[in-house]
Design an enzyme around this catalytic site. Structure first.
Site, PDB file in Angstrom:
ATOM      1  N   ASP A 120      -8.291  -7.192   0.518  1.00  0.00           N
ATOM      2  CA  ASP A 120      -7.364  -7.523   1.605  1.00  0.00           C
ATOM      3  C   ASP A 120      -7.976  -7.063   2.904  1.00  0.00           C
ATOM      4  O   ASP A 120      -8.840  -6.175   2.913  1.00  0.00           O
ATOM      5  CB  ASP A 120      -6.042  -6.759   1.439  1.00  0.00           C
TER       6      ASP A 120
ATOM      7  N   HIS B 288      -5.762 -21.468   9.917  1.00  0.00           N
ATOM      8  CA  HIS B 288      -7.153 -21.803   9.578  1.00  0.00           C
ATOM      9  C   HIS B 288      -7.901 -20.606   8.975  1.00  0.00           C
ATOM     10  O   HIS B 288      -8.535 -20.722   7.926  1.00  0.00           O
ATOM     11  CB  HIS B 288      -7.901 -22.332  10.797  1.00  0.00           C
TER      12      HIS B 288
ATOM     13  N   CYS C 193      -7.070 -27.909  10.506  1.00  0.00           N
ATOM     14  CA  CYS C 193      -8.271 -28.749  10.536  1.00  0.00           C
ATOM     15  C   CYS C 193      -7.965 -30.207  10.202  1.00  0.00           C
ATOM     16  O   CYS C 193      -8.679 -31.105  10.628  1.00  0.00           O
ATOM     17  CB  CYS C 193      -9.331 -28.182   9.587  1.00  0.00           C
TER      18      CYS C 193
ATOM     19  N   CYS D  77      -7.410 -27.176   5.659  1.00  0.00           N
ATOM     20  CA  CYS D  77      -6.149 -26.590   6.115  1.00  0.00           C
ATOM     21  C   CYS D  77      -5.380 -27.539   7.036  1.00  0.00           C
ATOM     22  O   CYS D  77      -5.916 -28.530   7.541  1.00  0.00           O
ATOM     23  CB  CYS D  77      -6.395 -25.244   6.804  1.00  0.00           C
TER      24      CYS D  77
ATOM     25  N   CYS E 187     -13.069 -27.752   5.940  1.00  0.00           N
ATOM     26  CA  CYS E 187     -11.811 -27.033   5.685  1.00  0.00           C
ATOM     27  C   CYS E 187     -10.666 -28.021   5.484  1.00  0.00           C
ATOM     28  O   CYS E 187     -10.534 -28.992   6.216  1.00  0.00           O
ATOM     29  CB  CYS E 187     -11.524 -26.082   6.844  1.00  0.00           C
TER      30      CYS E 187
ATOM     31  N   ASP F 245       0.860  -1.179   0.000  1.00  0.00           N
ATOM     32  CA  ASP F 245       0.000   0.000   0.000  1.00  0.00           C
ATOM     33  C   ASP F 245       0.905   1.240   0.000  1.00  0.00           C
ATOM     34  O   ASP F 245       2.123   1.125   0.062  1.00  0.00           O
ATOM     35  CB  ASP F 245      -0.958  -0.034   1.194  1.00  0.00           C
TER      36      ASP F 245
HETATM   37 ZN   LIG Z   1      -9.111 -25.081   8.759  1.00  0.00          ZN
END
Ligand SMILES: [Zn+2]
Length: 376
Positions: free
Chosen positions: A268, A346, A320, A317, A315, A90
């Protein structure tokens, strides 16, 4: 230099691809924020494993600490933070206005502000913002702007919005001097507060500059949900379809759907990592996530202590796949550092997965039904 290709649309939602010197980005894309050259508590491998394709770094923070002499010595922010994928920086404008405790003096020349770290005084102008972002070496740089407050009166919004347009000319001149081969791509930022005529004037003047992308800024965007939609409805149709559009500060799941539905490609927000550090974990509709509970679950609550299931069973990830709600609950209650890392993985991964689902739905022209499933 970047290039954007529009691949498919579903209503006004767009699936596309941005090619940058550090690789390709599939859009719509959520960009996690690495404020001080770090997405808090995550290594660069962990960021990549969440499915994030680009990170945002903050000019203001990196300029104050460690400073440009250090970043310059390391040849730019990619090497310094060990991230070889795209980076967007930015302009510093938003933090100058939001973090210097009201001790900001704005003139046409630039902004004089007080560091939030040690109280020292600094001056950033459009030229200095371009110089800093050139040293940072990010793929996409932002024009220096004055973000207008959500409640700014009309008269101030006129002055400020016109100043941002004048500053854009100075940014472009400086960028051409510093980067004659255009390795970095400059995006202009549309301001104008909550006023339709000013937003339209700002978008037209910004488009006149023939840049490679358009950002839509100001405190209102992402903060005032209804106004954000209204402003996007006013201006997005004005933008040619070959330009990527970026709403700054949008990271709530319902807002992501709303801006994508209007034709936004990039967004973002610090929220996924900030929420993660506070134990607020994002959940999908399959786990009861909805607009009312803001798609969040407060993992420190006693009800999760005995649950041997992942935060979100849909999920993919690392957290998880390997850890239970009960373990996360224990980490947060014990103030263990690992809590921040697992929760941030996560939350960032959830937004990457939401964007992946959105891209898939645009491809199949089922975006509207996905949006209904997620936000009702
Ligand atoms: Zn997750």
């Amino acid at each position: 230099m970047i290039s954007y290709s529009l691949l498919k649309t579903s209503g006004k939602a767009r699936r596309g691809k941005i090619t940058t010197p550090h690789g390709e980005i599939e859009t719509p894309v959520f960009m996690p924020v690495g404020t001080a050259g770090t997405v808090k508590s995550l290594t660069s491998n962990q960021i990549a494993e969440t499915g994030s394709q680009i990170v945002l770094a903050n000019t203001y923070h990196l300029y104050l600490r460690p400073g440009m002499d250090v970043i310059g010595k390391f040849g730019g922010i990619h090497h310094f933070m060990h991230w070889d994928k795209p980076i967007l920086t930015d302009s510093g404008g938003f933090q100058v206005f939001s973090l210097s405790g009201g001790l900001t003096k704005v003139t046409d020349e630039g902004v004089l502000f007080k560091s939030h770290i040690d109280g020292s005084m600094h001056h950033i102008s459009p030229e200095i913002s371009m110089q800093i972002q050139h040293v940072l070496g990010s793929d996409i740089i932002m024009a220096f702007d004055e973000p207008i407050k959500d409640d700014a009166p009309y008269q101030y919004a006129i002055e400020s919005s016109q100043r941002t347009i004048r500053w854009l000319d100075r940014c472009i001149k400086e960028w051409h001097t510093l980067d004659p081969e255009r390795k970095q791509s400059l995006f202009g930022i549309v301001q104008g507060g909550i006023y339709r005529d000013l937003r339209l004037e700002s978008i037209h003047k910004t488009l006149d500059a023939n840049l490679e992308g358009i950002a839509i800024g100001g405190e209102t965007i992402g903060y005032n949900k209804e106004r954000t939609k209204e402003i996007l409805d006013w201006i997005l149709d004005e933008i040619p379809c070959n330009l990527p559009r970026y709403t700054m500060g949008v990271g709530d799941i319902d807002d992501i759907f709303e801006v994508v539905a209007r034709g936004v490609d990039m967004f973002d927000c610090v929220s996924p990592t900030r929420l993660a550090r506070n134990g607020a974990l994002l959940i999908s509709p399959a786990e009861g996530g909805n607009k009312k509970n803001k798609y969040r679950l407060g993992i420190s609550k006693a009800e999760y202590a005995m649950q041997d299931i992942p935060i979100d069973r849909t999920c993919q990830c690392y957290t998880c796949t390997n850890y239970s709600r009960g373990y996360l609950c224990h980490l947060f209650r014990s103030h263990e550092l690992l809590a921040n890392t697992l929760a941030s993985i996560h939350n960032v991964a959830m937004l990457a997965q939401v964007c992946e689902k959105i891209r898939g739905s645009i491809e199949n022209d089922t975006f509207a039904s996905l949006m209904k499933e997620w936000i009702g």
